[in-house]
Design an enzyme around this catalytic site. Structure first.
Site, PDB file in Angstrom:
ATOM      1  N   ASN A   9       0.025  83.962  61.489  1.00 36.93           N
ATOM      2  CA  ASN A   9      -0.299  84.609  60.215  1.00 36.93           C
ATOM      3  C   ASN A   9      -1.823  84.670  60.136  1.00 36.93           C
ATOM      4  OD1 ASN A   9      -0.738  85.399  57.618  1.00 36.93           O
ATOM      5  ND2 ASN A   9       0.245  83.622  56.649  1.00 36.93           N
ATOM      6  N   TRP A  10      -2.362  85.850  60.405  1.00 31.35           N
ATOM      7  CA  TRP A  10      -3.831  85.974  60.479  1.00 31.35           C
ATOM      8  C   TRP A  10      -4.486  85.929  59.100  1.00 31.35           C
ATOM      9  CZ3 TRP A  10      -4.838  90.381  64.662  1.00 31.35           C
ATOM     10  CH2 TRP A  10      -4.336  89.944  65.891  1.00 31.35           C
ATOM     11  N   LYS A  11      -3.668  86.019  58.060  1.00 31.55           N
ATOM     12  CA  LYS A  11      -4.204  86.034  56.682  1.00 31.55           C
ATOM     13  C   LYS A  11      -5.280  87.116  56.578  1.00 31.55           C
ATOM     14  CE  LYS A  11      -2.583  81.350  56.104  1.00 31.55           C
ATOM     15  NZ  LYS A  11      -2.664  80.051  55.450  1.00 31.55           N
ATOM     16  N   HIS A  95       5.100  83.716  50.949  1.00 36.96           N
ATOM     17  CA  HIS A  95       4.100  82.734  51.402  1.00 36.96           C
ATOM     18  C   HIS A  95       3.534  82.015  50.171  1.00 36.96           C
ATOM     19  CE1 HIS A  95       0.491  80.958  53.073  1.00 36.96           C
ATOM     20  NE2 HIS A  95       1.080  81.056  54.253  1.00 36.96           N
ATOM     21  N   GLU A  97       0.665  81.211  49.367  1.00 33.11           N
ATOM     22  CA  GLU A  97      -0.542  81.827  48.788  1.00 33.11           C
ATOM     23  C   GLU A  97      -0.162  83.003  47.895  1.00 33.11           C
ATOM     24  OE1 GLU A  97      -2.608  82.269  52.526  1.00 33.11           O
ATOM     25  OE2 GLU A  97      -2.704  80.083  52.646  1.00 33.11           O
ATOM     26  N   GLU A 167       6.898  75.584  54.953  1.00 33.75           N
ATOM     27  CA  GLU A 167       5.449  75.378  54.922  1.00 33.75           C
ATOM     28  C   GLU A 167       5.090  74.482  53.733  1.00 33.75           C
ATOM     29  OE1 GLU A 167       3.372  78.745  57.283  1.00 33.75           O
ATOM     30  OE2 GLU A 167       3.266  79.189  55.161  1.00 33.75           O
ATOM     31  N   GLY A 173      -3.726  74.709  55.845  1.00 31.25           N
ATOM     32  CA  GLY A 173      -5.180  74.837  55.889  1.00 31.25           C
ATOM     33  C   GLY A 173      -5.909  73.541  55.583  1.00 31.25           C
ATOM     34  N   SER A 212      -0.970  73.586  59.386  1.00 31.57           N
ATOM     35  CA  SER A 212      -1.885  72.933  60.326  1.00 31.57           C
ATOM     36  C   SER A 212      -1.244  72.629  61.678  1.00 31.57           C
ATOM     37  CB  SER A 212      -2.486  71.657  59.709  1.00 31.57           C
ATOM     38  OG  SER A 212      -3.189  71.962  58.524  1.00 31.57           O
ATOM     39  N   GLY A 234      -4.667  78.985  60.810  1.00 31.27           N
ATOM     40  CA  GLY A 234      -5.959  78.795  61.462  1.00 31.27           C
ATOM     41  C   GLY A 234      -5.920  78.884  62.984  1.00 31.27           C
TER      42      GLY A 234
HETATM   43  P1  13P Z   1      -2.581  76.792  58.723  1.00 27.71           P
HETATM   44  O1  13P Z   1      -1.964  76.796  60.068  1.00 27.71           O
HETATM   45  O2  13P Z   1      -3.998  77.302  58.690  1.00 27.71           O
HETATM   46  O3  13P Z   1      -2.404  75.468  58.018  1.00 27.71           O
HETATM   47  O4  13P Z   1      -1.754  77.862  57.827  1.00 27.71           O
HETATM   48  C1  13P Z   1      -0.383  77.799  57.792  1.00 27.71           C
HETATM   49  C2  13P Z   1       0.123  78.993  57.097  1.00 27.71           C
HETATM   50  O5  13P Z   1      -0.074  79.198  55.919  1.00 27.71           O
HETATM   51  C3  13P Z   1       0.858  79.994  57.914  1.00 27.71           C
HETATM   52  O6  13P Z   1       1.488  80.932  57.112  1.00 27.71           O
END
Ligand code: 13P
Length: 252
Positions: A9-11, A95, A97, A167, A173, A212, A234
């Site tokens: 997930n590149w966000k 997600h 977020e 998640e 993160g 993470s 990340g």
């Molecule tokens: P991280 O791997 O940066 O913790 O993010 C996880 C995430 O939100 C994947 O959708």
């Protein structure tokens, strides 16, 4: 036996040049085994270009979100059909977020899931508890509410082509990963909820861990019986880091 899905997930990261470089690295290093499928979820503007860049490879493309509507006056939204048109196979829904920053309710997430599914995309449903919820002992209640909103809307048959990602919000993160045992406990619970509806679908549904995940901790997580891959933030932004996780899956 379930195969592994390793999803990036590149966000909201990268630009055309850096994303082209990233996808080229991933395509070049993708493990040569049917046991592991790699998925990248770039930001909307790069989907078509990334789908072209992966066309001759085993790497597939997905979106980070999707509208519940098919077309019309929904400024800023992107329909399931548009995602298919750009070469997407998957779409992430729910997600944390999106839930916390854009106030997407479980009902809205379920609508997006249904719209994606009906259009022919494979939804990736994210579920997970906050630190306060975990400390209050309500992890399973939170997961059940998020999962049941979708089950009530599409039925268990709607999960047949879908993927679930656990998640824990406190691990996203933060560098704080759930231990393999903590993650396994929740994954097993999720599979149990599905099994209450349909044993075969529960057995075949891929449940990914996200929070993470990186090369150093992937093998331990992926060794758990109910962890079928990762949804990686990340560590999906550098091809070497992402491929280290893919390699752990290939060895698993
Ligand atoms: P991280 O791997 O940066 O913790 O993010 C996880 C995430 O939100 C994947 O959708």
């Amino acid at each position: 036996m379930r195969n592994y899905l390793v999803a990036g997930n590149w966000k909201m990261n990268g630009d055309m040049a850096s994303n082209r470089e990233l996808v080229a690295g991933i395509v070049a290093g993708a493990p040569d085994t049917d046991r592991v499928k790699l998925l990248i979820c770039p930001p909307f503007p790069y989907l078509a270009a990334m789908a072209q860049a992966t066309a001759d490879s085993t790497v597939v493309v997905g979106a980070q979100s999707v509208s519940e509507h098919a077309s019309g006056a929904y400024t800023g939204e992107v329909s399931p059909q548009m995602l298919l048109d750009c070469g997407c196979e998957y779409a992430i829904v729910g997600h944390s977020e999106r839930r916390s920053l854009y106030l997407e309710s479980s009902a809205a997430v379920a609508s997006k899931f249904k719209a994606a599914l009906e259009a022919g995309l494979r939804p990736i449903l994210c579920v997970g508890e906050s630190l306060e919820e975990r400390e209050a002992g309500s992890t399973e209640a939170v997961i059940d509410e998020q999962l049941n909103a979708v089950l009530d809307t599409v039925g268990v048959a709607g999960l047949e082509t879908a993927v679930i990602a656990y998640e824990p919000v406190w691990a996203i993160g933060t560098g704080m990963t759930a231990t393999p045992e903590q993650a396994q406990e929740v994954h097993k619970h999720i599979r149990g909820v599905l099994a209450g509806h349909d044993a075969a679908i529960a057995e075949s549904t891929q449940i990914l861990y996200g929070g993470s995940m990186k090369g150093e901790n992937a093998a331990g997580l992926l060794a758990m019986p109910d962890i079928d891959g990762g949804l990686i933030g990340g560590a999906s932004l550098k091809s070497a880091d992402f491929l280290a996780i893919a390699e752990a899956a290939a060895q698993g």
